[in-house]
Write a protein that holds these residues in place. Structure first.
Motif, PDB file in Angstrom:
ATOM      1  N   ASN A  37      -0.346  -7.293  -9.563  1.00  0.00           N
ATOM      2  CA  ASN A  37       0.133  -8.626  -9.157  1.00  0.00           C
ATOM      3  C   ASN A  37      -0.745  -9.242  -8.071  1.00  0.00           C
ATOM      4  O   ASN A  37      -0.358 -10.211  -7.446  1.00  0.00           O
ATOM      5  N   GLY A  38      -1.886  -8.652  -7.833  1.00  0.00           N
ATOM      6  CA  GLY A  38      -2.776  -9.200  -6.806  1.00  0.00           C
ATOM      7  C   GLY A  38      -2.775  -8.344  -5.544  1.00  0.00           C
ATOM      8  O   GLY A  38      -3.603  -8.556  -4.662  1.00  0.00           O
ATOM      9  N   CYS A  39      -1.842  -7.394  -5.458  1.00  0.00           N
ATOM     10  CA  CYS A  39      -1.873  -6.446  -4.342  1.00  0.00           C
ATOM     11  C   CYS A  39      -2.724  -5.263  -4.799  1.00  0.00           C
ATOM     12  O   CYS A  39      -2.391  -4.607  -5.788  1.00  0.00           O
ATOM     13  N   GLU A  40      -3.791  -5.004  -4.075  1.00  0.00           N
ATOM     14  CA  GLU A  40      -4.730  -3.973  -4.531  1.00  0.00           C
ATOM     15  C   GLU A  40      -4.190  -2.555  -4.314  1.00  0.00           C
ATOM     16  O   GLU A  40      -4.774  -1.590  -4.791  1.00  0.00           O
ATOM     17  N   ILE A  41      -3.131  -2.426  -3.556  1.00  0.00           N
ATOM     18  CA  ILE A  41      -2.516  -1.141  -3.147  1.00  0.00           C
ATOM     19  C   ILE A  41      -3.426  -0.384  -2.167  1.00  0.00           C
ATOM     20  O   ILE A  41      -3.035  -0.154  -1.034  1.00  0.00           O
ATOM     21  N   ILE A  42      -4.624  -0.007  -2.580  1.00  0.00           N
ATOM     22  CA  ILE A  42      -5.521   0.656  -1.629  1.00  0.00           C
ATOM     23  C   ILE A  42      -6.224  -0.434  -0.813  1.00  0.00           C
ATOM     24  O   ILE A  42      -7.015  -1.196  -1.357  1.00  0.00           O
ATOM     25  N   PRO A  43      -5.896  -0.509   0.478  1.00  0.00           N
ATOM     26  CA  PRO A  43      -6.417  -1.652   1.254  1.00  0.00           C
ATOM     27  C   PRO A  43      -7.925  -1.592   1.429  1.00  0.00           C
ATOM     28  O   PRO A  43      -8.552  -2.523   1.794  1.00  0.00           O
ATOM     29  N   ILE A  85       1.539   4.075  -3.526  1.00  0.00           N
ATOM     30  CA  ILE A  85       1.222   5.498  -3.405  1.00  0.00           C
ATOM     31  C   ILE A  85       2.493   6.332  -3.464  1.00  0.00           C
ATOM     32  O   ILE A  85       2.542   7.361  -4.143  1.00  0.00           O
ATOM     33  N   ALA A  86       3.543   5.874  -2.798  1.00  0.00           N
ATOM     34  CA  ALA A  86       4.817   6.623  -2.830  1.00  0.00           C
ATOM     35  C   ALA A  86       5.326   6.726  -4.267  1.00  0.00           C
ATOM     36  O   ALA A  86       5.789   7.784  -4.696  1.00  0.00           O
ATOM     37  N   GLN A  87       5.205   5.637  -5.018  1.00  0.00           N
ATOM     38  CA  GLN A  87       5.694   5.678  -6.393  1.00  0.00           C
ATOM     39  C   GLN A  87       4.920   6.730  -7.203  1.00  0.00           C
ATOM     40  O   GLN A  87       5.507   7.483  -7.977  1.00  0.00           O
ATOM     41  N   LEU A 109      -4.159   7.082   4.812  1.00  0.00           N
ATOM     42  CA  LEU A 109      -3.024   6.402   4.181  1.00  0.00           C
ATOM     43  C   LEU A 109      -2.299   7.367   3.231  1.00  0.00           C
ATOM     44  O   LEU A 109      -1.072   7.479   3.260  1.00  0.00           O
ATOM     45  N   ILE A 110      -3.074   8.049   2.422  1.00  0.00           N
ATOM     46  CA  ILE A 110      -2.474   8.956   1.435  1.00  0.00           C
ATOM     47  C   ILE A 110      -1.740  10.105   2.144  1.00  0.00           C
ATOM     48  O   ILE A 110      -0.619  10.460   1.790  1.00  0.00           O
ATOM     49  N   GLU A 111      -2.392  10.643   3.187  1.00  0.00           N
ATOM     50  CA  GLU A 111      -1.742  11.735   3.932  1.00  0.00           C
ATOM     51  C   GLU A 111      -0.468  11.244   4.613  1.00  0.00           C
ATOM     52  O   GLU A 111       0.541  11.955   4.655  1.00  0.00           O
ATOM     53  N   PRO A 134       0.825  -1.208   0.000  1.00  0.00           N
ATOM     54  CA  PRO A 134       0.000   0.000   0.000  1.00  0.00           C
ATOM     55  C   PRO A 134       0.868   1.271   0.000  1.00  0.00           C
ATOM     56  O   PRO A 134       0.517   2.271  -0.637  1.00  0.00           O
ATOM     57  N   PHE A 135       2.005   1.213   0.690  1.00  0.00           N
ATOM     58  CA  PHE A 135       2.899   2.377   0.733  1.00  0.00           C
ATOM     59  C   PHE A 135       3.653   2.537  -0.588  1.00  0.00           C
ATOM     60  O   PHE A 135       3.817   3.640  -1.099  1.00  0.00           O
TER      61      PHE A 135
END
Ligand code: SF4
Ligand code: SF4
Length: 380
Positions: A374-380, A242-244, A343-345, A238-239
């Motif tokens: 790859n199966g990681c949704e990024i936004i939990p 967003i960081a990228q 999370l974004i903040e 998740p980090f």
């Protein structure tokens, strides 16, 4: 943001699972009102794949970069099918999402071909076993040690399902720093917005304000502390995602999981749906693998409230299934969006530090790259 080079497909090998995890099996029993807006649901999909492996191969060959992720139920209940597909279907990569309990039953010549293995664990032994059943943790960890010993060099991602009373800060740090099996890749998804009757019974709102949101804030700081102290960018998905985006100035108004536009699912009967959770939802069938072209599938996008959200260009919409089925009402779902904002903040606050570390060459900007969808949704 474009779809990238590959199309991704979850291949649902079976609708069965050998575990009865609280947040899945327990909730499915309680979810006694399975009405879905605007969609007729086929509840009678075949238990196992009813199409031929050669049909899947013909479908995949139309996209030489196609990536298949074995999925279920529990896909390793169909070990022979896994092997037959890996032997006969032409893809760029194979991956698997598994509960890990049968990994020891698949020969290393197959396991070692996986690009990525996503394995379900919620943190330490007590936490994992309390949701997934006694003894689960020990068996999974032993299997992970075994596949490493047998030569698996790909990425192992601990895939956590998070809900109250889990302390996200404590459990993620446990996965990253324990003496049993060290993970460097972790993803978590909130059990939120997926079931109709659970919000009223749960203490979700209290948990996110008292535990989850502050935990994410602290975790983001410790993630960057680790970069500063040891030059290591841990793959906390998740980090990372967003960081990228912040580092590259990229906007993202499409679902980061890829559901419905870059990452689809193939049901046991061969019909294609936007995401594995949308199995049986006939109004969202996007064709059948015997005739569809993987490079030319219809795309499905999130609607209200995401389409009008002020942070859509960084969130991307969290979840198509939740957005369409609206299992939680507007007020309840607002709590989920609060977690996205937090999370974004939290990452936004850490971004200047990350930029400095890159400038000072303490970390490599390439460390933020990952295989999208790859199966990681990024936004939990
Ligand atoms: S924050 Fe909530 S409403 Fe906004 S885009 Fe994300 S999921 Fe949708
Ligand atoms: S976030 Fe929702 S739409 Fe995306 S893969 Fe997960 S369940 Fe499917």
């Amino acid at each position: 943001m474009g779809r990238g080079e590959s199309t991704f497909f979850h291949v649902i090998l079976t609708t069965e699972c050998n575990l009865q995890c609280t947040y899945c099996f327990g909730e499915a029993i309680e979810d006694v009102d399975p009405d879905f807006p605007d969609s007729e649901v086929d509840y009678h999909l075949p238990r196992i794949i009813s199409y031929g492996t050669e049909t899947l191969d013909r479908f995949c060959r139309q996209d030489p970069d196609c990536v298949l992720t074995f999925y279920g139920g529990e896909p390793l209940l169909q070990i022979d099918k896994v092997k037959s597909i890996m032997d006969n279907v032409h893809t760029k990569h194979f991956m698997i999402q598994t509960n890990g309990l049968f990994l020891n039953g698949l020969e290393p010549e197959y396991v070692n071909r996986f690009h990525t293995i996503l394995v379900s664990l919620d943190g330490d032994e007590d936490t994992t076993d309390s949701f997934r059943g006694k003894g689960t943790f020990r068996k999974v960890i032993n299997n992970l040690k075994l596949i490493r010993k047998n030569g698996f060099e790909g990425e192992v991602i601990a895939r956590m399902t998070i809900m109250e009373p889990i302390d996200v800060y404590k459990q993620v740090n446990w996965l990253l720093g324990n003496a049993e099996f060290l993970f460097s890749s972790v993803h978590w998804q909130l059990n939120a917005g997926f079931w109709k009757n659970d919000f009223q019974r749960r203490k979700f709102h209290e948990w996110i304000s008292q535990s989850y949101n502050p935990g994410i804030h602290s975790l983001a700081k410790s993630w960057v502390d680790r970069m500063a102290d040891r030059g290591v960018v841990l793959r906390l998905y998740p980090f990372l995602g967003i960081a990228q985006s912040f580092l590259e100035g990229e906007t993202q108004n499409m679902l980061r999981c890829g559901g419905g536009w870059a990452n689809y699912a193939i049901q046991t009967d061969g019909y294609i749906v936007p995401c594995p959770t949308m199995w049986g939802m006939k109004n969202y069938y996007l064709g059948h693998i015997d005739s569809a072209n993987p490079l030319n599938l219809k795309q499905i996008f999130v609607g209200e409230p995401c389409s009008n959200c002020d942070i859509l260009d960084i969130c991307g919409g969290r979840c198509l299934y939740a957005n369409i089925t609206k299992r939680w009402d507007k007020e309840a779902y607002a709590s989920v969006c609060d977690t996205v904002r937090n999370l974004i903040e939290s990452i936004s606050e850490q971004t200047p530090r990350i930029r400095n570390l890159i400038k000072e060459q303490k970390i490599n900007p390439k460390s933020f790259e990952y295989m999208k969808y790859n199966g990681c949704e990024i936004i939990p």
